[in-house]
Design a protein around this motif. Structure first.
Motif, PDB file in Angstrom:
ATOM      1  N   LEU A 237      68.889  23.062  69.404  1.00 59.75           N
ATOM      2  CA  LEU A 237      69.008  21.684  68.900  1.00 59.75           C
ATOM      3  C   LEU A 237      70.180  21.520  67.939  1.00 59.75           C
ATOM      4  O   LEU A 237      70.447  20.419  67.465  1.00 59.75           O
ATOM      5  CB  LEU A 237      67.707  21.285  68.181  1.00 59.75           C
ATOM      6  N   SER A 238      70.893  22.626  67.638  1.00 63.14           N
ATOM      7  CA  SER A 238      71.886  22.552  66.558  1.00 63.14           C
ATOM      8  C   SER A 238      72.941  21.452  66.734  1.00 63.14           C
ATOM      9  O   SER A 238      73.245  20.764  65.759  1.00 63.14           O
ATOM     10  CB  SER A 238      72.537  23.913  66.328  1.00 63.14           C
ATOM     11  N   PRO A 239      73.498  21.226  67.944  1.00 67.98           N
ATOM     12  CA  PRO A 239      74.479  20.126  68.008  1.00 67.98           C
ATOM     13  C   PRO A 239      73.821  18.756  67.807  1.00 67.98           C
ATOM     14  O   PRO A 239      74.398  17.869  67.166  1.00 67.98           O
ATOM     15  CB  PRO A 239      75.073  20.234  69.414  1.00 67.98           C
ATOM     16  N   HIS A 240      72.605  18.604  68.332  1.00 64.33           N
ATOM     17  CA  HIS A 240      71.892  17.323  68.145  1.00 64.33           C
ATOM     18  C   HIS A 240      71.633  17.090  66.642  1.00 64.33           C
ATOM     19  O   HIS A 240      71.751  15.973  66.151  1.00 64.33           O
ATOM     20  CB  HIS A 240      70.551  17.349  68.877  1.00 64.33           C
ATOM     21  N   LEU A 241      71.309  18.181  65.972  1.00 65.30           N
ATOM     22  CA  LEU A 241      71.033  18.080  64.539  1.00 65.30           C
ATOM     23  C   LEU A 241      72.326  17.811  63.764  1.00 65.30           C
ATOM     24  O   LEU A 241      72.349  17.011  62.828  1.00 65.30           O
ATOM     25  CB  LEU A 241      70.410  19.419  64.098  1.00 65.30           C
ATOM     26  N   HIS A 242      73.395  18.467  64.169  1.00 64.05           N
ATOM     27  CA  HIS A 242      74.662  18.264  63.461  1.00 64.05           C
ATOM     28  C   HIS A 242      75.094  16.800  63.519  1.00 64.05           C
ATOM     29  O   HIS A 242      75.554  16.238  62.529  1.00 64.05           O
ATOM     30  CB  HIS A 242      75.768  19.154  64.034  1.00 64.05           C
ATOM     31  N   GLY A 332      79.854  25.913  74.758  1.00 64.37           N
ATOM     32  CA  GLY A 332      80.013  25.252  73.455  1.00 64.37           C
ATOM     33  C   GLY A 332      78.900  25.627  72.494  1.00 64.37           C
ATOM     34  O   GLY A 332      78.712  24.984  71.459  1.00 64.37           O
ATOM     35  N   TYR A 333      78.156  26.667  72.831  1.00 63.27           N
ATOM     36  CA  TYR A 333      77.031  27.126  71.995  1.00 63.27           C
ATOM     37  C   TYR A 333      77.022  28.644  72.059  1.00 63.27           C
ATOM     38  O   TYR A 333      77.482  29.229  73.043  1.00 63.27           O
ATOM     39  CB  TYR A 333      75.718  26.570  72.575  1.00 63.27           C
ATOM     40  N   MET A 334      76.533  29.280  71.008  1.00 63.04           N
ATOM     41  CA  MET A 334      76.293  30.714  71.097  1.00 63.04           C
ATOM     42  C   MET A 334      74.992  31.002  70.370  1.00 63.04           C
ATOM     43  O   MET A 334      74.725  30.444  69.298  1.00 63.04           O
ATOM     44  CB  MET A 334      77.438  31.502  70.444  1.00 63.04           C
ATOM     45  N   ALA A 371      79.129  23.311  56.676  1.00 55.28           N
ATOM     46  CA  ALA A 371      78.235  24.090  55.804  1.00 55.28           C
ATOM     47  C   ALA A 371      77.726  25.332  56.535  1.00 55.28           C
ATOM     48  O   ALA A 371      77.881  26.459  56.067  1.00 55.28           O
ATOM     49  CB  ALA A 371      77.072  23.212  55.361  1.00 55.28           C
ATOM     50  N   ASN A 372      77.121  25.151  57.704  1.00 56.28           N
ATOM     51  CA  ASN A 372      76.512  26.284  58.410  1.00 56.28           C
ATOM     52  C   ASN A 372      77.546  27.290  58.893  1.00 56.28           C
ATOM     53  O   ASN A 372      77.298  28.497  58.898  1.00 56.28           O
ATOM     54  CB  ASN A 372      75.728  25.780  59.631  1.00 56.28           C
ATOM     55  N   ASN A 373      78.685  26.796  59.334  1.00 55.97           N
ATOM     56  CA  ASN A 373      79.688  27.713  59.880  1.00 55.97           C
ATOM     57  C   ASN A 373      80.308  28.547  58.762  1.00 55.97           C
ATOM     58  O   ASN A 373      80.400  29.770  58.872  1.00 55.97           O
ATOM     59  CB  ASN A 373      80.757  26.908  60.628  1.00 55.97           C
TER      60      ASN A 373
HETATM   61  P1  FAD Z   1      67.009  27.501  66.169  1.00 54.71           P
HETATM   62  O1  FAD Z   1      66.688  28.947  66.021  1.00 54.71           O
HETATM   63  O2  FAD Z   1      66.213  26.738  67.127  1.00 54.71           O
HETATM   64  O3  FAD Z   1      66.872  26.862  64.711  1.00 54.71           O
HETATM   65  C1  FAD Z   1      66.685  25.451  64.489  1.00 54.71           C
HETATM   66  C2  FAD Z   1      67.729  24.933  63.538  1.00 54.71           C
HETATM   67  O4  FAD Z   1      67.682  25.631  62.294  1.00 54.71           O
HETATM   68  C3  FAD Z   1      69.155  25.131  64.045  1.00 54.71           C
HETATM   69  O5  FAD Z   1      69.518  24.134  64.951  1.00 54.71           O
HETATM   70  C4  FAD Z   1      69.938  25.104  62.740  1.00 54.71           C
HETATM   71  O6  FAD Z   1      70.199  23.795  62.306  1.00 54.71           O
HETATM   72  C5  FAD Z   1      68.998  25.775  61.764  1.00 54.71           C
HETATM   73  N1  FAD Z   1      69.343  27.194  61.684  1.00 54.71           N
HETATM   74  C6  FAD Z   1      68.873  28.216  62.452  1.00 54.71           C
HETATM   75  N2  FAD Z   1      69.427  29.382  62.056  1.00 54.71           N
HETATM   76  C7  FAD Z   1      70.259  29.091  61.039  1.00 54.71           C
HETATM   77  C8  FAD Z   1      71.117  29.872  60.208  1.00 54.71           C
HETATM   78  N3  FAD Z   1      71.211  31.206  60.326  1.00 54.71           N
HETATM   79  N4  FAD Z   1      71.845  29.239  59.261  1.00 54.71           N
HETATM   80  C9  FAD Z   1      71.749  27.903  59.086  1.00 54.71           C
HETATM   81  N5  FAD Z   1      70.960  27.113  59.843  1.00 54.71           N
HETATM   82  C10 FAD Z   1      70.220  27.697  60.804  1.00 54.71           C
HETATM   83  N6  FAD Z   1      74.848  26.755  62.829  1.00 54.71           N
HETATM   84  C11 FAD Z   1      75.304  25.504  63.027  1.00 54.71           C
HETATM   85  O7  FAD Z   1      74.496  24.571  63.159  1.00 54.71           O
HETATM   86  N7  FAD Z   1      76.649  25.244  63.069  1.00 54.71           N
HETATM   87  C12 FAD Z   1      77.581  26.225  62.926  1.00 54.71           C
HETATM   88  O8  FAD Z   1      78.792  25.942  62.942  1.00 54.71           O
HETATM   89  C13 FAD Z   1      77.123  27.580  62.756  1.00 54.71           C
HETATM   90  N8  FAD Z   1      77.998  28.604  62.669  1.00 54.71           N
HETATM   91  C14 FAD Z   1      77.526  29.885  62.492  1.00 54.71           C
HETATM   92  C15 FAD Z   1      78.445  30.940  62.374  1.00 54.71           C
HETATM   93  C16 FAD Z   1      77.998  32.250  62.198  1.00 54.71           C
HETATM   94  C17 FAD Z   1      78.995  33.374  62.075  1.00 54.71           C
HETATM   95  C18 FAD Z   1      76.609  32.516  62.136  1.00 54.71           C
HETATM   96  C19 FAD Z   1      76.110  33.925  61.960  1.00 54.71           C
HETATM   97  C20 FAD Z   1      75.692  31.473  62.238  1.00 54.71           C
HETATM   98  C21 FAD Z   1      76.130  30.148  62.410  1.00 54.71           C
HETATM   99  N9  FAD Z   1      75.221  29.066  62.524  1.00 54.71           N
HETATM  100  C22 FAD Z   1      75.707  27.797  62.701  1.00 54.71           C
HETATM  101  C23 FAD Z   1      73.773  29.278  62.330  1.00 54.71           C
HETATM  102  C24 FAD Z   1      72.941  29.553  63.595  1.00 54.71           C
HETATM  103  O9  FAD Z   1      73.556  30.547  64.378  1.00 54.71           O
HETATM  104  C25 FAD Z   1      72.748  28.293  64.445  1.00 54.71           C
HETATM  105  O10 FAD Z   1      72.302  27.236  63.632  1.00 54.71           O
HETATM  106  C26 FAD Z   1      71.704  28.522  65.539  1.00 54.71           C
HETATM  107  O11 FAD Z   1      72.078  29.608  66.342  1.00 54.71           O
HETATM  108  C27 FAD Z   1      71.583  27.255  66.367  1.00 54.71           C
HETATM  109  O12 FAD Z   1      70.777  27.468  67.479  1.00 54.71           O
HETATM  110  P2  FAD Z   1      69.383  26.748  67.636  1.00 54.71           P
HETATM  111  O13 FAD Z   1      69.505  25.297  67.388  1.00 54.71           O
HETATM  112  O14 FAD Z   1      68.818  27.190  68.943  1.00 54.71           O
HETATM  113  O15 FAD Z   1      68.554  27.402  66.437  1.00 54.71           O
END
Ligand code: FAD
Length: 469
Positions: A237-242, A332-334, A371-373
């Motif tokens: 959900l991270s891009p939707h949340l962003h 566009g996701y990892m 912030a997160n990146n």
């Molecule tokens: P889920 O596991 O489903 O988690 C739900 C939500 O919780 C995420 O969408 C996110 O908003 C938040 N979240 C989860 N893990 C983290 C974390 N470690 N730190 C902060 N928030 C978190 N996240 C981004 O949203 N944007 C980025 O640019 C970004 N860059 C990153 C760069 C690096 C080097 C690392 C190690 C992590 C980064 N993250 C970033 C954090 C995290 O990897 C992603 O938020 C997460 O993988 C998103 O996938 P998801 O929505 O399936 O997460």
């Protein structure tokens, strides 16, 4: 008395539900829903290429929910708003707060200007569970460690706001003067975005669908399952949340209402990590460029353009790293596990400055978030708040064996290794020649030899770190 026209200035909250700024604007006789692409103020690129593509579709979706009446502008927001209030009987301007340092400065100026013009101006918390200035230690200083930040700071503070319904009815002020979304030129001229978009359906209702699916099939095994990049236990959900197509409040309460167990708690604590990143950015406006731990300022980073390009292209010869980098490029996701593996490889095995990685992620992630990146990269480099200790160097081979045990992830993104047996899939350089022949792999031709020796580069990183103190 009802205001004549109120602007709801959409920014990182591209949704109708749980949007306090929109609800406030909806009280006026007419609402002018506005989006401005700020081309003047950002102190770095406003957005990377993948985020621009996302934004284009997200704006289309939002505009559709507003019967095609989202007012689109481009340029300097203070000029745009000034022009609108000079032209129409606008009596109020409302928006959801953003936390990038340049946006905070810009918004303060616009607020002061509007107040001087006797226009009601109010900002709302549309993007975070807690405001970064609310969560602080007893002595008033910000937390530097996640667990007390979340447990003592956030959870002991007032509970987050419950999500709000969308406005029942909006009387939208419309005009033919709005620019078209195409006019923002967010899509690339060479249409690489088409393959990227095969992986996503963008917009508020799709974000809700994805969340429902996650509640049905992902969250039940989230705590353990979130470690496995080819499984479906994370929300994506991270891009939707962003972009604010869904709010953290909706996720927090949606998860809490699904029950009470360790998986739900863990998901909420990941939302807590997001809050922690925003707290770090708020308290350290240079988070994307300056080491939080200043002893890293003299770290002996190596400039090596060839290795950096190999990393970006997923051609390092280290399969778990290459799979992560190709997932990023193609979708566009990892996955979070892969972000940690590729990040550790860049800053530790290659000794390349974490800011190079941050910039590449900024350009290629759909969820790129200042912030997160920045906090994620500082964490992986060991120079951030509550960071992984520098000596924790992810071993890409054992990470693969543990978190991609069937090799599905590597085989999806590196089809040229598809026939390599699991034993050698994460370290093809160790495979006997006959095994590589049988798998149609010629190292150095069909797939690269590793660009560094993992053991030697690990030792080199450790001695670089020791040289710091
Ligand atoms: P889920 O596991 O489903 O988690 C739900 C939500 O919780 C995420 O969408 C996110 O908003 C938040 N979240 C989860 N893990 C983290 C974390 N470690 N730190 C902060 N928030 C978190 N996240 C981004 O949203 N944007 C980025 O640019 C970004 N860059 C990153 C760069 C690096 C080097 C690392 C190690 C992590 C980064 N993250 C970033 C954090 C995290 O990897 C992603 O938020 C997460 O993988 C998103 O996938 P998801 O929505 O399936 O997460």
């Amino acid at each position: 008395m009802r205001r004549k026209i109120a602007i709801c200035w959409f920014r990182q909250d591209l949704r109708l539900s749980d949007n306090p700024a929109l609800l406030a604007a909806g009280e006026a006789e007419r609402v002018l829903p506005l989006y401005i692409l700020d081309t003047i103020n950002p102190d770095r690129d406003l957005m990377g290429s993948a985020s621009k593509v996302w934004l284009h579709h997200s704006l289309e979706s939002l505009s559709q929910s507003l019967d095609g009446k989202l007012w689109i502008e481009k340029g300097d927001p203070s000029e745009v708003i000034k022009r609108l209030i000079d032209t129409y009987p606008i009596e109020a301007v409302y928006w959801g707060r953003c936390y990038e340092p340049w946006r905070i400065k810009r918004d303060e100026k616009i607020k002061a200007y509007l107040a001087k013009r006797n226009i009601e101006v109010k900002s709302f918390n549309n993007a975070l569970l807690w405001e970064p200035w609310e969560i602080k230690k007893d002595d008033g200083s910000p937390y530097k460690v996640f667990t007390p930040f979340f447990r003592k700071g956030c959870l002991n503070y007032a509970p987050p706001r419950e999500p709000l319904d969308p406005p029942k009815k909006l009387n939208i002020f419309e005009s033919s003067l709005s620019k078209s979304i195409d006019n923002l030129k967010l899509l690339p001229s060479i249409r690489w975005d088409k393959s990227l978009m095969q992986h996503w359906i963008i917009g508020e209702s799709h974000a809700q669908d994805r969340f429902s699916k996650f509640l049905a099939i992902g969250i039940g095994n989230y705590k353990e399952g979130r470690n496995y990049p080819s499984d479906h236990f994370v929300s994506r959900l991270s891009p939707h949340l962003h972009f604010g197509e869904v709010s953290p409040n909706q996720l927090w309460y949606g998860a809490k209402h699904a029950g009470e167990n360790k998986n739900i708690d863990h998901f909420c604590s990941e939302l807590g990590w997001r809050e922690f990143s925003y707290s770090q950015l708020y308290n350290n406006p240079n988070l994307s460029t300056r080491n939080l731990q200043s002893k890293f300022d003299s770290f002996p980073w190596i400039k090596n353009e060839t290795n950096l390009i190999a990393w970006k292209q997923g051609l390092t010869g280290v399969p778990m790293v290459d799979a992560g980098m190709r997932e990023l490029w193609q979708t566009g996701y990892m996955h979070n596990r892969s972000r940690m593996i590729v990040g550790s490889f860049l800053v530790k095995n290659l000794l390349i400055d974490w800011r190079e990685g941050e910039r590449w992620f900024w350009d290629t992630l759909c969820d790129a978030d200042l912030a997160n990146n920045s906090a994620g990269w500082q964490w992986i480099a060991g120079c951030g708040a509550d960071a992984a200790p520098y000596f924790r160097i992810f071993n890409s081979v054992t990470q693969g064996e543990k978190f991609d045990p069937d090799g599905n992830y590597v085989r999806t993104y590196i089809p040229e290794l598809a026939k390599v047996p699991n034993k050698y899939l994460f370290c093809p350089w160790e495979a006997p020649k006959e095994i590589l022949d049988a798998a149609d792999v010629k190292l150095g031709e069909t797939y690269p030899e590793p660009i560094v020796d993992l053991k030697i580069s690990r030792e080199r990183a450790l001695s670089a770190f020791k040289s710091l103190s």
